[in-house]
Design a protein around this motif. Structure first.
Motif, PDB file in Angstrom:
ATOM      1  N   ALA A 410       0.818  -1.207   0.000  1.00 43.25           N
ATOM      2  CA  ALA A 410       0.000   0.000   0.000  1.00 43.25           C
ATOM      3  C   ALA A 410       0.857   1.264   0.000  1.00 43.25           C
ATOM      4  O   ALA A 410       0.444   2.303  -0.509  1.00 43.25           O
ATOM      5  CB  ALA A 410      -0.925  -0.007   1.216  1.00 43.25           C
ATOM      6  N   ASP A 411       2.059   1.163   0.567  1.00 41.92           N
ATOM      7  CA  ASP A 411       2.898   2.367   0.722  1.00 41.92           C
ATOM      8  C   ASP A 411       3.940   2.543  -0.380  1.00 41.92           C
ATOM      9  O   ASP A 411       4.562   3.607  -0.481  1.00 41.92           O
ATOM     10  CB  ASP A 411       3.650   2.307   2.064  1.00 41.92           C
ATOM     11  N   VAL A 412       4.150   1.491  -1.174  1.00 40.18           N
ATOM     12  CA  VAL A 412       5.269   1.508  -2.124  1.00 40.18           C
ATOM     13  C   VAL A 412       5.251   2.741  -3.027  1.00 40.18           C
ATOM     14  O   VAL A 412       6.248   3.449  -3.158  1.00 40.18           O
ATOM     15  CB  VAL A 412       5.282   0.218  -2.981  1.00 40.18           C
ATOM     16  N   GLN A 413       4.090   3.009  -3.627  1.00 41.35           N
ATOM     17  CA  GLN A 413       4.047   4.107  -4.598  1.00 41.35           C
ATOM     18  C   GLN A 413       4.334   5.444  -3.935  1.00 41.35           C
ATOM     19  O   GLN A 413       5.109   6.261  -4.463  1.00 41.35           O
ATOM     20  CB  GLN A 413       2.685   4.136  -5.305  1.00 41.35           C
ATOM     21  N   VAL A 425      17.063   8.297  -4.621  1.00 39.70           N
ATOM     22  CA  VAL A 425      16.459   6.963  -4.740  1.00 39.70           C
ATOM     23  C   VAL A 425      17.422   5.932  -4.137  1.00 39.70           C
ATOM     24  O   VAL A 425      18.171   5.256  -4.846  1.00 39.70           O
ATOM     25  CB  VAL A 425      16.133   6.640  -6.221  1.00 39.70           C
ATOM     26  N   ARG A 426      17.418   5.884  -2.795  1.00 37.10           N
ATOM     27  CA  ARG A 426      18.314   4.957  -2.111  1.00 37.10           C
ATOM     28  C   ARG A 426      17.543   4.194  -1.044  1.00 37.10           C
ATOM     29  O   ARG A 426      16.591   4.714  -0.449  1.00 37.10           O
ATOM     30  CB  ARG A 426      19.475   5.711  -1.465  1.00 37.10           C
ATOM     31  N   VAL A 427      17.992   2.946  -0.802  1.00 37.47           N
ATOM     32  CA  VAL A 427      17.293   2.084   0.154  1.00 37.47           C
ATOM     33  C   VAL A 427      17.313   2.713   1.559  1.00 37.47           C
ATOM     34  O   VAL A 427      16.305   2.663   2.283  1.00 37.47           O
ATOM     35  CB  VAL A 427      17.935   0.670   0.170  1.00 37.47           C
ATOM     36  N   GLU A 428      18.451   3.336   1.927  1.00 36.82           N
ATOM     37  CA  GLU A 428      18.569   3.925   3.270  1.00 36.82           C
ATOM     38  C   GLU A 428      17.479   4.986   3.481  1.00 36.82           C
ATOM     39  O   GLU A 428      16.824   5.031   4.511  1.00 36.82           O
ATOM     40  CB  GLU A 428      19.947   4.582   3.481  1.00 36.82           C
ATOM     41  N   ARG A 429      17.307   5.841   2.460  1.00 37.63           N
ATOM     42  CA  ARG A 429      16.310   6.905   2.573  1.00 37.63           C
ATOM     43  C   ARG A 429      14.901   6.305   2.615  1.00 37.63           C
ATOM     44  O   ARG A 429      14.047   6.772   3.384  1.00 37.63           O
ATOM     45  CB  ARG A 429      16.449   7.875   1.374  1.00 37.63           C
ATOM     46  N   ILE A 434       9.937   4.950   5.640  1.00 35.37           N
ATOM     47  CA  ILE A 434       9.024   3.927   6.170  1.00 35.37           C
ATOM     48  C   ILE A 434       8.924   4.073   7.695  1.00 35.37           C
ATOM     49  O   ILE A 434       7.834   4.045   8.273  1.00 35.37           O
ATOM     50  CB  ILE A 434       9.513   2.508   5.787  1.00 35.37           C
ATOM     51  N   ALA A 435      10.096   4.274   8.318  1.00 27.97           N
ATOM     52  CA  ALA A 435      10.123   4.398   9.782  1.00 27.97           C
ATOM     53  C   ALA A 435       9.290   5.599  10.242  1.00 27.97           C
ATOM     54  O   ALA A 435       8.673   5.568  11.309  1.00 27.97           O
ATOM     55  CB  ALA A 435      11.570   4.539  10.264  1.00 27.97           C
ATOM     56  N   ASN A 436       9.271   6.634   9.411  1.00 27.13           N
ATOM     57  CA  ASN A 436       8.504   7.845   9.789  1.00 27.13           C
ATOM     58  C   ASN A 436       7.031   7.692   9.461  1.00 27.13           C
ATOM     59  O   ASN A 436       6.300   8.641   9.419  1.00 27.13           O
ATOM     60  CB  ASN A 436       9.058   9.072   9.061  1.00 27.13           C
TER      61      ASN A 436
END
Ligand code: NAD
Length: 436
Positions: A410-413, A425-429, A434-436
């Motif tokens: 649901a959140d991917v887009q 566009v980085r996994v860390e960001r 997601i954490a926020n």
């Protein structure tokens, strides 16, 4: 070699592969469009969409030591017009951008009347290695003197392929006087495999005729196996794109045509670039081979060895600006694909993909694949030579980055949009978001 086929799809199609807005539709809508387009029944539709795909019990019968199955995204490329006939192209690939890029390139090529494609007869090469001959030249002469006998012997095997009009076409002898293991004779059996890729048929036939080759040469036969450098079984695609159809923001089409020609020249002269250039071509071709159950390792081996056939690895394509200022492109490469045999008729998704593609022969499939390679190449080098690929690619890649970071479906887009907006566009960001 021989007659080349342009395809005989005389039944004029009323269906267009132009599917404006297809990419914006939901997954369910796209499945419905494609199923309707190809007249898929419920089982075929389910096989294409996932749940009716390869089951573990079926997989268990295909290879050894099976523990499960492995899925890939299956997409459909639009806009292909080949020899006046419309195609929707099934592609199984994990890499973002491939489908968007190829559909876009096929649309531009359509503006110039689409692709013209042709293919050779489906003649494969089988090899027999002979060592320890008393006289290499005499062995060579003996094999060539027995060409008719060896072909007749070959045709006693592979009975069903012969029923379909295939069979032995020629015998060649290639002497290698100086090898690390002494003089070597390589005997080639040229064999028409019709609609089969043909590896099994040829290997069976080679094993059957090898004892006679040993007798004729007085030598010892070692390997008996087909060659993946299938340079007698090629497909060619060509297109001419009107310069206006090539324009991109801030760059007129005339200049884009020139930039594409320059990008191609880079791959023609430099093997380091040619490897990446040809890899991009295979992004498309492999994806269709996988979707249709064809042996993509064989196609890969054929393409790259053909690209190096002069002794220097080079580009598989030619792109140049023609006398009208339009862009002409062409590609020729080996295309040992089948519409029967291998996994094509076994894998339920491959069967549904073949129905969607609606090709009538291995030659027609080969022609489609050459067009796929040419379109994929145009998309890549045009982007590289104009605004670069990263902007467009990272936009599409962002969703995969969000998924990799653990975003829910649901959140991917939303996460991906944010990554793109931030230009980060980085996994860390993505994890932080997601954490926020
Ligand atoms: P196959 O063994 O399934 O044979 C195809 C069969 O289809 C033929 O024997 C023929 O009886 C039948 N057939 C029905 N209609 C036909 C038609 N119109 N034209 C021709 N044949 C028709 O498949 P194959 O194509 O001989 O072998 C392909 C398989 O071999 C692939 O799975 C490939 O991965 C594998 N393989 C590849 C290599 C290699 O590339 N080096 C080596 C060994 C095996």
């Amino acid at each position: 070699m021989g007659i080349r086929h342009m395809g005989n799809n005389v039944a004029a199609t009323v269906k267009s592969s132009r599917l404006p807005g297809f990419y914006k539709q939901s997954l369910a809508e796209r499945v419905a469009v494609v199923a309707e387009w190809a007249g898929l029944n419920e089982d075929e539709r389910a096989a294409l969409a996932g749940p009716g795909g390869l089951q573990p019990a079926q997989a268990d019968l295909m290879i050894e030591n099976v523990v499960g199955t492995y899925a890939l995204p299956l997409g459909v490329a639009a806009n292909f017009l080949i020899n006046g006939h419309d195609y929707l192209i099934p592609m199984a690939v994990e890499e973002p951008s491939v489908l968007a890029a190829i559909s876009n390139a096929a649309r531009q090529i359509r503006a110039g009347g689409g692709f013209q494609a042709e293919s050779s007869e489906p003649v494969m090469i089988g090899q027999i290695q002979v060592l320890d001959m008393p006289d290499l030249d005499a062995a060579c002469r003996a094999v060539l003197g027995a060409r008719a006998e060896l072909m007749a012997l070959a045709d006693q095997y592979g009975e069903s392929v012969i029923r379909y009009g295939g069979g032995a076409r020629d015998v060649e002898a290639r002497p290698f006087p100086d090898t690390p293991v002494g003089p070597m004779l390589v005997v080639h059996l040229l064999y028409d495999t019709r609609d089969a890729m043909g590896a099994n048929t040829i290997n069976t036939t080679l094993e059957a005729i090898a004892p006679r080759v040993a007798e004729l040469t007085g030598g010892r036969v070692v390997l008996r196996i087909l060659s993946n450098l299938a340079d007698r079984r090629t497909a060619t695609a060509r297109c001419t794109i009107p310069q206006d159809a090539l324009a991109v923001p801030d760059i007129p089409g005339r200049d884009v045509a020139r930039l594409v020609m320059e990008a191609n020249a880079f791959a023609v002269v430099d093997p380091y670039r040619a490897a990446t250039h040809n890899k991009g071509i295979m992004n498309g071709i492999d994806a269709v081979c996988i979707a249709t159950g064809n042996d993509w390792r064989a196609i890969e081996a054929g393409a790259h060895s053909y690209a190096a056939r002069t002794g220097r690895y080079t580009a598989l394509t030619d792109w140049h600006v023609d006398e009208n200022g339009d862009l002409f492109g062409s590609i020729t490469l080996p295309m040992a694909v089948g519409t029967v045999g291998g996994a094509t008729k076994v894998h339920p998704t491959a069967r549904a993909a073949m129905k969607l593609l609606a090709v009538e022969s291995a030659g027609e499939l080969a022609r489609v694949l050459a067009c796929v390679g040419l379109a994929q190449n145009l998309a890549a080098i045009k982007a590289l030579a104009t605004h670069g690929i990263q902007k467009g690619h990272m936009r599409l890649h962002a969703r995969q980055v969000a998924l990799a970071a653990g975003a829910s479906e649901a959140d991917v887009q939303a996460i991906a949009d944010r990554l793109v907006a931030e230009g980060n566009v980085r996994v860390e960001r993505a994890r932080e978001l997601i954490a926020n």
